[in-house]
Motif scaffolding. Structure first.
Motif, PDB file in Angstrom:
ATOM      1  N   VAL A 184      49.165 -43.073 -12.417  1.00 27.90           N
ATOM      2  CA  VAL A 184      49.066 -42.763 -10.985  1.00 27.90           C
ATOM      3  C   VAL A 184      49.971 -41.587 -10.636  1.00 27.90           C
ATOM      4  CG1 VAL A 184      49.563 -43.646  -8.672  1.00 27.90           C
ATOM      5  CG2 VAL A 184      48.379 -45.083 -10.331  1.00 27.90           C
ATOM      6  N   ALA A 185      51.193 -41.583 -11.165  1.00 31.10           N
ATOM      7  CA  ALA A 185      52.118 -40.481 -10.899  1.00 31.10           C
ATOM      8  C   ALA A 185      51.530 -39.155 -11.372  1.00 31.10           C
ATOM      9  CB  ALA A 185      53.455 -40.743 -11.578  1.00 31.10           C
ATOM     10  N   SER A 186      50.903 -39.177 -12.552  1.00 35.95           N
ATOM     11  CA  SER A 186      50.285 -37.954 -13.073  1.00 35.95           C
ATOM     12  C   SER A 186      49.097 -37.520 -12.222  1.00 35.95           C
ATOM     13  CB  SER A 186      49.840 -38.192 -14.523  1.00 35.95           C
ATOM     14  OG  SER A 186      49.167 -37.071 -15.034  1.00 35.95           O
ATOM     15  N   LEU A 187      48.252 -38.472 -11.840  1.00 37.35           N
ATOM     16  CA  LEU A 187      47.085 -38.160 -11.008  1.00 37.35           C
ATOM     17  C   LEU A 187      47.489 -37.496  -9.700  1.00 37.35           C
ATOM     18  CD1 LEU A 187      44.694 -41.270 -11.087  1.00 37.35           C
ATOM     19  CD2 LEU A 187      44.151 -38.966 -11.847  1.00 37.35           C
ATOM     20  N   LEU A 188      48.580 -37.987  -9.106  1.00 41.83           N
ATOM     21  CA  LEU A 188      48.984 -37.526  -7.774  1.00 41.83           C
ATOM     22  C   LEU A 188      50.009 -36.398  -7.829  1.00 41.83           C
ATOM     23  CD1 LEU A 188      49.273 -40.998  -5.997  1.00 41.83           C
ATOM     24  CD2 LEU A 188      47.334 -39.417  -6.008  1.00 41.83           C
ATOM     25  N   GLY A 189      50.363 -35.954  -9.031  1.00 39.51           N
ATOM     26  CA  GLY A 189      51.309 -34.855  -9.162  1.00 39.51           C
ATOM     27  C   GLY A 189      52.728 -35.216  -8.813  1.00 39.51           C
ATOM     28  N   ILE A 190      53.093 -36.487  -9.045  1.00 40.79           N
ATOM     29  CA  ILE A 190      54.466 -36.934  -8.806  1.00 40.79           C
ATOM     30  C   ILE A 190      55.266 -36.702 -10.079  1.00 40.79           C
ATOM     31  CG2 ILE A 190      55.931 -38.934  -8.321  1.00 40.79           C
ATOM     32  CD1 ILE A 190      53.589 -40.049  -6.666  1.00 40.79           C
ATOM     33  N   GLY A 191      56.305 -35.877 -10.000  1.00 43.23           N
ATOM     34  CA  GLY A 191      57.049 -35.504 -11.194  1.00 43.23           C
ATOM     35  C   GLY A 191      57.981 -36.581 -11.700  1.00 43.23           C
ATOM     36  N   GLN A 192      58.392 -37.481 -10.805  1.00 48.30           N
ATOM     37  CA  GLN A 192      59.344 -38.511 -11.188  1.00 48.30           C
ATOM     38  C   GLN A 192      58.662 -39.606 -12.015  1.00 48.30           C
ATOM     39  OE1 GLN A 192      58.685 -37.520  -8.084  1.00 48.30           O
ATOM     40  NE2 GLN A 192      60.531 -37.191  -6.885  1.00 48.30           N
ATOM     41  N   SER A 193      59.484 -40.488 -12.575  1.00 45.34           N
ATOM     42  CA  SER A 193      58.972 -41.634 -13.308  1.00 45.34           C
ATOM     43  C   SER A 193      59.734 -42.878 -12.871  1.00 45.34           C
ATOM     44  CB  SER A 193      59.127 -41.429 -14.822  1.00 45.34           C
ATOM     45  OG  SER A 193      60.501 -41.281 -15.160  1.00 45.34           O
ATOM     46  N   GLY A 194      59.231 -44.041 -13.235  1.00 47.23           N
ATOM     47  CA  GLY A 194      59.912 -45.291 -12.955  1.00 47.23           C
ATOM     48  C   GLY A 194      60.164 -45.515 -11.475  1.00 47.23           C
ATOM     49  N   ALA A 195      61.382 -45.947 -11.149  1.00 45.35           N
ATOM     50  CA  ALA A 195      61.733 -46.276  -9.763  1.00 45.35           C
ATOM     51  C   ALA A 195      61.609 -45.073  -8.841  1.00 45.35           C
ATOM     52  CB  ALA A 195      63.154 -46.835  -9.718  1.00 45.35           C
ATOM     53  N   GLU A 196      61.865 -43.876  -9.364  1.00 41.95           N
ATOM     54  CA  GLU A 196      61.755 -42.670  -8.532  1.00 41.95           C
ATOM     55  C   GLU A 196      60.298 -42.429  -8.132  1.00 41.95           C
ATOM     56  OE1 GLU A 196      63.320 -42.795 -11.434  1.00 41.95           O
ATOM     57  OE2 GLU A 196      65.419 -42.644 -10.794  1.00 41.95           O
ATOM     58  N   ALA A 197      59.375 -42.668  -9.061  1.00 41.39           N
ATOM     59  CA  ALA A 197      57.958 -42.508  -8.746  1.00 41.39           C
ATOM     60  C   ALA A 197      57.518 -43.539  -7.716  1.00 41.39           C
ATOM     61  CB  ALA A 197      57.120 -42.634 -10.021  1.00 41.39           C
ATOM     62  N   ILE A 198      57.990 -44.769  -7.856  1.00 46.94           N
ATOM     63  CA  ILE A 198      57.661 -45.808  -6.874  1.00 46.94           C
ATOM     64  C   ILE A 198      58.195 -45.425  -5.495  1.00 46.94           C
ATOM     65  CG2 ILE A 198      58.107 -48.200  -6.200  1.00 46.94           C
ATOM     66  CD1 ILE A 198      58.044 -48.908  -9.193  1.00 46.94           C
ATOM     67  N   ALA A 199      59.425 -44.939  -5.442  1.00 45.74           N
ATOM     68  CA  ALA A 199      60.003 -44.523  -4.161  1.00 45.74           C
ATOM     69  C   ALA A 199      59.183 -43.407  -3.519  1.00 45.74           C
ATOM     70  CB  ALA A 199      61.446 -44.072  -4.360  1.00 45.74           C
ATOM     71  N   GLU A 200      58.700 -42.486  -4.334  1.00 49.96           N
ATOM     72  CA  GLU A 200      57.875 -41.395  -3.808  1.00 49.96           C
ATOM     73  C   GLU A 200      56.537 -41.923  -3.281  1.00 49.96           C
ATOM     74  OE1 GLU A 200      56.517 -37.649  -2.674  1.00 49.96           O
ATOM     75  OE2 GLU A 200      58.530 -38.479  -3.008  1.00 49.96           O
ATOM     76  N   LEU A 201      55.948 -42.902  -3.961  1.00 48.89           N
ATOM     77  CA  LEU A 201      54.698 -43.504  -3.485  1.00 48.89           C
ATOM     78  C   LEU A 201      54.919 -44.203  -2.146  1.00 48.89           C
ATOM     79  CD1 LEU A 201      53.335 -44.981  -6.834  1.00 48.89           C
ATOM     80  CD2 LEU A 201      52.237 -43.194  -5.469  1.00 48.89           C
ATOM     81  N   VAL A 202      56.001 -44.949  -2.040  1.00 47.89           N
ATOM     82  CA  VAL A 202      56.328 -45.628  -0.780  1.00 47.89           C
ATOM     83  C   VAL A 202      56.453 -44.612   0.347  1.00 47.89           C
ATOM     84  CG1 VAL A 202      58.093 -46.945   0.444  1.00 47.89           C
ATOM     85  CG2 VAL A 202      57.423 -47.622  -1.880  1.00 47.89           C
ATOM     86  N   ARG A 203      57.180 -43.526   0.068  1.00 50.33           N
ATOM     87  CA  ARG A 203      57.409 -42.510   1.097  1.00 50.33           C
ATOM     88  C   ARG A 203      56.128 -41.764   1.458  1.00 50.33           C
ATOM     89  NH1 ARG A 203      57.418 -37.580   1.979  1.00 50.33           N
ATOM     90  NH2 ARG A 203      56.805 -37.105  -0.162  1.00 50.33           N
ATOM     91  N   ALA A 204      55.386 -41.314   0.437  1.00 50.25           N
ATOM     92  CA  ALA A 204      54.225 -40.461   0.677  1.00 50.25           C
ATOM     93  C   ALA A 204      53.102 -41.187   1.408  1.00 50.25           C
ATOM     94  CB  ALA A 204      53.710 -39.911  -0.654  1.00 50.25           C
ATOM     95  N   PHE A 205      52.984 -42.503   1.158  1.00 50.26           N
ATOM     96  CA  PHE A 205      51.860 -43.240   1.742  1.00 50.26           C
ATOM     97  C   PHE A 205      52.306 -44.322   2.730  1.00 50.26           C
ATOM     98  CE2 PHE A 205      50.337 -41.492  -2.287  1.00 50.26           C
ATOM     99  CZ  PHE A 205      49.190 -40.841  -1.856  1.00 50.26           C
ATOM    100  N   ALA A 206      53.569 -44.273   3.126  1.00 49.55           N
ATOM    101  CA  ALA A 206      54.112 -45.209   4.114  1.00 49.55           C
ATOM    102  C   ALA A 206      53.780 -46.657   3.758  1.00 49.55           C
ATOM    103  CB  ALA A 206      53.586 -44.870   5.511  1.00 49.55           C
ATOM    104  N   LEU A 207      54.007 -47.011   2.494  1.00 52.62           N
ATOM    105  CA  LEU A 207      53.693 -48.345   2.008  1.00 52.62           C
ATOM    106  C   LEU A 207      54.764 -49.337   2.450  1.00 52.62           C
ATOM    107  CD1 LEU A 207      52.625 -47.348  -1.600  1.00 52.62           C
ATOM    108  CD2 LEU A 207      51.098 -48.108   0.232  1.00 52.62           C
ATOM    109  N   ARG A 208      54.347 -50.529   2.772  1.00 51.90           N
ATOM    110  CA  ARG A 208      55.288 -51.597   3.107  1.00 51.90           C
ATOM    111  C   ARG A 208      55.951 -52.146   1.843  1.00 51.90           C
ATOM    112  NH1 ARG A 208      53.552 -57.045   6.506  1.00 51.90           N
ATOM    113  NH2 ARG A 208      55.481 -58.218   6.213  1.00 51.90           N
ATOM    114  N   TYR A 209      55.121 -52.363   0.809  1.00 52.19           N
ATOM    115  CA  TYR A 209      55.626 -52.842  -0.468  1.00 52.19           C
ATOM    116  C   TYR A 209      54.891 -52.166  -1.620  1.00 52.19           C
ATOM    117  CZ  TYR A 209      57.542 -56.939   2.028  1.00 52.19           C
ATOM    118  OH  TYR A 209      58.217 -57.764   2.882  1.00 52.19           O
ATOM    119  N   VAL A 210      55.604 -51.963  -2.727  1.00 51.48           N
ATOM    120  CA  VAL A 210      54.978 -51.738  -4.021  1.00 51.48           C
ATOM    121  C   VAL A 210      55.349 -52.927  -4.900  1.00 51.48           C
ATOM    122  CG1 VAL A 210      54.940 -50.356  -6.133  1.00 51.48           C
ATOM    123  CG2 VAL A 210      54.910 -49.231  -3.899  1.00 51.48           C
TER     124      VAL A 210
END
Length: 287
Positions: A184-210
């Motif tokens: 998913v990180a690669s598909l969306l062009g998120i350079g981070q991995s692990g917890a950093e990638a999850i944090a970016e997903l939460v921020r970018a898509f205003a997610l309540r939980y991952v």
């Protein structure tokens, strides 16, 4: 207390396991475990008029699930050829051009969506344009407060950047595992991995939980504040892991709608998934 109304939208399949066939499909497994844990779980899917379709309806009718949104199709019932590795991890060969590829946003599905407390869907069910349109219409019919859960459930090549990104824009909760996160990180062009990638997903898509699972190691719940809960995976005698992730999602969402704190929702999810790992398939055979 009212029982939460929860929909699982998408594939209904027979998993053709080495030891025999098991009824499943992520949305069906999810709806079954929601019902078992105290919600009203509704699978929104389709079967054919063939022997597998008739057997699927017969099996499901004994589970407590309401089947009003399981549609009948002229296409064959879905099937997945499954092989298991030495440690019980499944590998899937998913047949296409089947009943759930022609899912419709019919009147029954739209009426149910209008009163649903949560709706769960994935990427696999969106591999066909008709089903993708149907899922979009069902989500559009939900109330603003309805919890939208994207259990990404990536299988084979049945996904795309567009499908993943569009679904994340709709979602309040993302469920994914340690194999899916880097993809998913690669598909969306998120350079981070692990917890950093999850944090970016939460921020970018205003997610309540991952909701993040890492197989036999651990699972984690992340939110806007970062890591909210981490639990090591219990050691159990594994029969197979088919449906474990679906039951994890079901337990977390059901407990959340029942008003439990995040950590308690996580514990219930871990316990439920561990139970499923000791069974063959996600839906027990009737005694």
């Amino acid at each position: 207390m009212n029982r939460p109304v929860i929909m699982g939208i998408g594939e209904l399949v027979w998993d053709m396991l080495p030891g025999g066939r098991q009824l499943g499909g992520a949305p069906v497994n999810f709806a079954y475990w929601c019902t078992r844990l105290g919600a009203e779980g509704y699978p929104v899917s389709a079967v054919g008029g063939d022997e597998l379709g008739r057997e699927a309806l017969e099996r499901l009718s004994g589970t407590g699930l309401d089947l009003r949104c399981v549609q009948r199709s002229a296409l064959p019932t879905g099937r997945v050829d499954v092989t298991l590795s030495g440690n019980g991890i499944p590998r899937y060969d998913i047949v296409d051009g089947v009943a759930w590829d022609a899912l419709e946003a019919n009147a029954a599905a739209l009426r149910l969506a209008a009163r649903a407390d949560a709706v769960c869907w994935g990427s696999l069910a969106q591999r066909s344009e008709p089903s993708r349109r149907a899922i979009a219409a069902i989500l559009e019919a939900t109330r603003p407060e309805c919890l939208k859960v994207f259990d990404i459930n990536i299988r084979q090549h049945w996904y795309s950047r567009e499908i993943v990104a569009d679904s994340l824009r709709q979602a309040d909760i993302l469920k994914l595992n340690d194999e899916e996160l880097p993809l998913v990180a690669s598909l969306l062009g998120i350079g981070q991995s692990g917890a950093e990638a999850i944090a970016e997903l939460v921020r970018a898509f205003a997610l309540r939980y991952v909701v993040y699972t890492a197989g036999a190691v651990s699972s984690e719940i992340h939110g806007a504040e970062g890591l909210l809960s981490r639990i090591p995976t219990p050691k159990v005698e594994v029969a197979d892991t088919v449906g474990a992730g679906d039951s994890f999602t079901a337990a977390f969402v059901t407990a959340l709608l029942q008003g439990a704190p995040t950590a308690a929702c996580h514990r219930k999810a871990v316990e439920t998934a561990a139970e499923v790992c000791t069974m063959h398939g996600a839906i027990p055979r009737p005694r």
